[in-house]
Design a protein around this motif. Structure first.
Motif, mmCIF file in Angstrom:
data_model
loop_
_atom_site.group_PDB
_atom_site.id
_atom_site.type_symbol
_atom_site.label_atom_id
_atom_site.label_comp_id
_atom_site.label_asym_id
_atom_site.label_seq_id
_atom_site.Cartn_x
_atom_site.Cartn_y
_atom_site.Cartn_z
ATOM 1 N N ASN A 4 -12.411 -2.814 3.116
ATOM 2 C CA ASN A 4 -12.593 -2.868 4.720
ATOM 3 C C ASN A 4 -11.342 -3.130 5.328
ATOM 4 O O ASN A 4 -10.737 -2.521 6.250
ATOM 5 C CB ASN A 4 -13.531 -3.952 4.998
ATOM 6 N N ILE A 5 -10.461 -4.125 4.711
ATOM 7 C CA ILE A 5 -9.049 -4.393 5.284
ATOM 8 C C ILE A 5 -8.253 -3.107 5.102
ATOM 9 O O ILE A 5 -7.519 -2.768 5.887
ATOM 10 C CB ILE A 5 -8.553 -5.594 4.386
ATOM 11 N N MET A 6 -8.353 -2.371 3.865
ATOM 12 C CA MET A 6 -7.480 -1.098 3.868
ATOM 13 C C MET A 6 -7.745 0.029 4.958
ATOM 14 O O MET A 6 -7.001 0.424 5.534
ATOM 15 C CB MET A 6 -7.853 -0.511 2.469
ATOM 16 N N ASP A 7 -9.177 0.098 5.464
ATOM 17 C CA ASP A 7 -9.720 0.908 6.266
ATOM 18 C C ASP A 7 -8.812 0.616 7.655
ATOM 19 O O ASP A 7 -8.385 1.094 8.557
ATOM 20 C CB ASP A 7 -10.928 0.872 6.725
ATOM 21 N N LYS A 8 -8.860 -1.139 8.152
ATOM 22 C CA LYS A 8 -8.233 -1.571 9.125
ATOM 23 C C LYS A 8 -6.668 -1.193 9.284
ATOM 24 O O LYS A 8 -6.310 -0.634 10.204
ATOM 25 C CB LYS A 8 -8.573 -3.094 8.914
ATOM 26 N N GLU A 264 -0.501 -7.052 -5.327
ATOM 27 C CA GLU A 264 -2.083 -6.832 -5.385
ATOM 28 C C GLU A 264 -2.325 -6.395 -4.059
ATOM 29 O O GLU A 264 -2.298 -7.040 -2.996
ATOM 30 C CB GLU A 264 -2.457 -8.302 -5.518
ATOM 31 N N PHE A 265 -2.753 -4.973 -3.828
ATOM 32 C CA PHE A 265 -3.123 -4.400 -2.856
ATOM 33 C C PHE A 265 -4.685 -4.445 -2.605
ATOM 34 O O PHE A 265 -5.156 -5.083 -3.550
ATOM 35 C CB PHE A 265 -2.763 -2.798 -3.134
ATOM 36 N N PRO A 266 -5.170 -4.372 -1.490
ATOM 37 C CA PRO A 266 -6.441 -4.657 -1.384
ATOM 38 C C PRO A 266 -7.399 -3.874 -2.302
ATOM 39 O O PRO A 266 -8.556 -4.148 -2.509
ATOM 40 C CB PRO A 266 -6.786 -3.969 -0.056
ATOM 41 N N PHE A 267 -6.888 -2.809 -3.090
ATOM 42 C CA PHE A 267 -7.724 -1.979 -3.978
ATOM 43 C C PHE A 267 -7.237 -2.433 -5.314
ATOM 44 O O PHE A 267 -7.758 -1.786 -6.472
ATOM 45 C CB PHE A 267 -7.434 -0.476 -3.854
#
Ligand code: ATP
Length: 448
Positions: A4-8, A264-267
């Motif tokens: 969700n954070i990546m989408d944002k 550490e990326f959101p994924f």
């Protein structure tokens, strides 16, 4: 939650002009992205910080070599033969996968969302793996013949190795010394994914440090430490970084040691920089293929040898994404009505922030705009400054928070009386009053 954070982040990137899909009006081009007005500032600031830290020192010289190079360069470097990824195709849905990444991939058929590619493999749907060279080919000159084939460089490092003699002679550097460059690299990746993480066109910031054989292990440790420090000094949170050494059985045949700096990326964790002990492999190979000696004569020891190379190889585009993800935050801000509202804020290190300061007139009358304009024009001689007179001041703050602007200056009625303005800090949201003639010094102090 993290996805969700990546989408944002992706949607904020487009809304605020950090990153757009390449050729969007034609449906986009896979693995290629465009940097918008704020994005290009952020990217330039990252590159500038790297350039400053890596080349404004006595022992490192900068260069900018061409993207197209003699095709023999890529034979010598091993790229023509070995720069391949194993590729498999699904006979059913026609999706293409990297054979070594099947465990982290999903079936290409949208109707089976969430189905693991591994399952399709177990069901025998995949072709045998075959090697696919990642270099883009093109032709030099008008004739598209075999002899005219050239490659878009897949890394900037080789431009450094082939210039070893030129740089050493013109700069009169003695070992150990480094050569650094920033530039575009191209890889025809089988699967692009995760926004800017794996793209087909990207930028690298690479430095090759030439050392006396035998001192390589110590220098490798030094650069590992220096490069980690660079990322954290520019605000990357320590707890989101880790070092991932390559096990000995996974090292490239010429490498003595290699470690990835991972963020550490959101994924999940992904490499943003590699530090490698490349031994004398590259200079030896180019000596062999070009017939020109790429070596060093040590005056004091009266010895001639091929230096070893410690390489630091960072992605500017992947770094951009790490800085963006690292800066993204949501918190609460007070409203004019004494309540609170949710705000999205990019907490960039001020040196990386695309806009350093925004200037607002409190209201658009009584000469406040003129004073705010004069302040803006004066500050623009030194910094990227943004003037904004539209909407309530609270709205203007919110917009700048989303752009990551560290300071906002407001001109109000007191400014007309005593020359002071308010300057508001993005992170603490605290305001202080300072004389308008001191804004430049204030910013310089905070930025450097
Ligand atoms: P990966 O294993 O992720 O493909 P790599 O080990 O091949 O990366 P290097 O050849 O060491 O990567 O390249 C150095 C740096 O260049 C990487 O740390 C990364 O930041 C950047 N980079 C490499 N490939 C890409 C790509 N396809 N898109 C964006 N950046 C890349």
């Amino acid at each position: 939650m993290n996805e969700n954070i990546m989408d944002k982040i992706v949607s904020l990137s487009k809304r605020r002009g950090f990153v757009f899909q390449s050729s969007e009006i034609y449906g986009g081009l896979n693995g290629c992205w465009d940097y918008g007005p704020l994005g290009v500032e952020l990217l330039n600031n990252i590159k500038q910080e790297w350039w400053r830290s890596m080349t404004y020192r006595d022992d490192v010289e900068g260069i900018d070599s061409s993207i197209l190079m003699h095709p023999r360069v890529w034979e010598a470097s091993g790229h023509v033969e070995n720069f391949t990824d194993p590729m498999v195709d699904c006979r059913e849905c026609k999706a293409r996968f990297r054979a070594d990444q099947i465990d982290e991939s999903e079936c290409g058929n949208k109707a089976f969302k969430g189905r693991k590619a591994e399952k399709c493999m177990q069901e025998g749907k995949f072709t045998e793996a075959r090697n696919f060279n990642l270099m883009f080919k093109t032709f030099l000159g008008a004739v598209e013949s075999h002899e005219a084939v050239v490659y878009l460089r897949p890394e900037t490092a080789q431009g450094i190795f082939v210039n070893f003699n030129n740089v050493r002679e013109c700069s009169r550097q003695k070992l150990p010394f480094g050569i650094a460059q920033i530039g575009k690299a191209f890889r025809n990746e089988i699967n692009t994914k995760n926004f800017l993480f794996r793209t087909r066109e990207f930028e690298q910031m690479e430095m090759q440090y030439f050392v006396i054989p035998g001192s390589d292990e110590e220098v490798y440790e030094y650069w590992k430490h220096e490069r980690l420090k660079w990322w954290t000094e520019l605000g990357i949170r320590k707890e989101r970084l880790r070092l991932s050494p390559h096990p000995h059985n996974k090292l490239a045949h010429y490498a003595r040691a290699a470690v990835d700096i991972e963020y550490e990326f959101p994924f999940g964790f992904g490499e943003i920089e590699g530090i490698h002990n490349r031994t004398d492999y590259d200079l030896s190979q180019h000596t062999k293929y070009s017939g020109k000696k790429l070596e060093y004569f040590d005056d004091s020891a009266k010895q001639r040898y091929i230096p070893y190379v410690i390489e630091t190889s960072a992605g500017a585009s992947r770094g951009f994404m790490a800085f963006l993800c690292n800066a993204y935050d949501e918190d609460e801000a007070p409203t004019a009505e004494g309540k609170t509202e949710k705000r999205t804020v990019l907490r960039f290190h001020p040196r990386l922030a695309p806009i350093k300061c925004a200037v607002f007139p409190l209201v658009n009358k009584d000469g406040l705009q003129e004073v705010a304009r004069l302040i803006t024009d004066d500050l623009k001689k030194t910094f990227n400054v943004f003037y904004d007179e539209s909407g309530a001041v609270g709205r203007r703050y919110r917009r700048q928070d989303e752009c990551g602007t560290p300071y906002c200056v407001t001109v109000d009625y007191d400014t007309l009386k005593d020359n002071t303005v308010t300057i508001r800090d993005r992170d603490s949201m605290k305001q202080e009053r300072i004389n308008k003639d001191l804004i430049r010094n204030y910013l310089v102090e905070k930025l450097y």
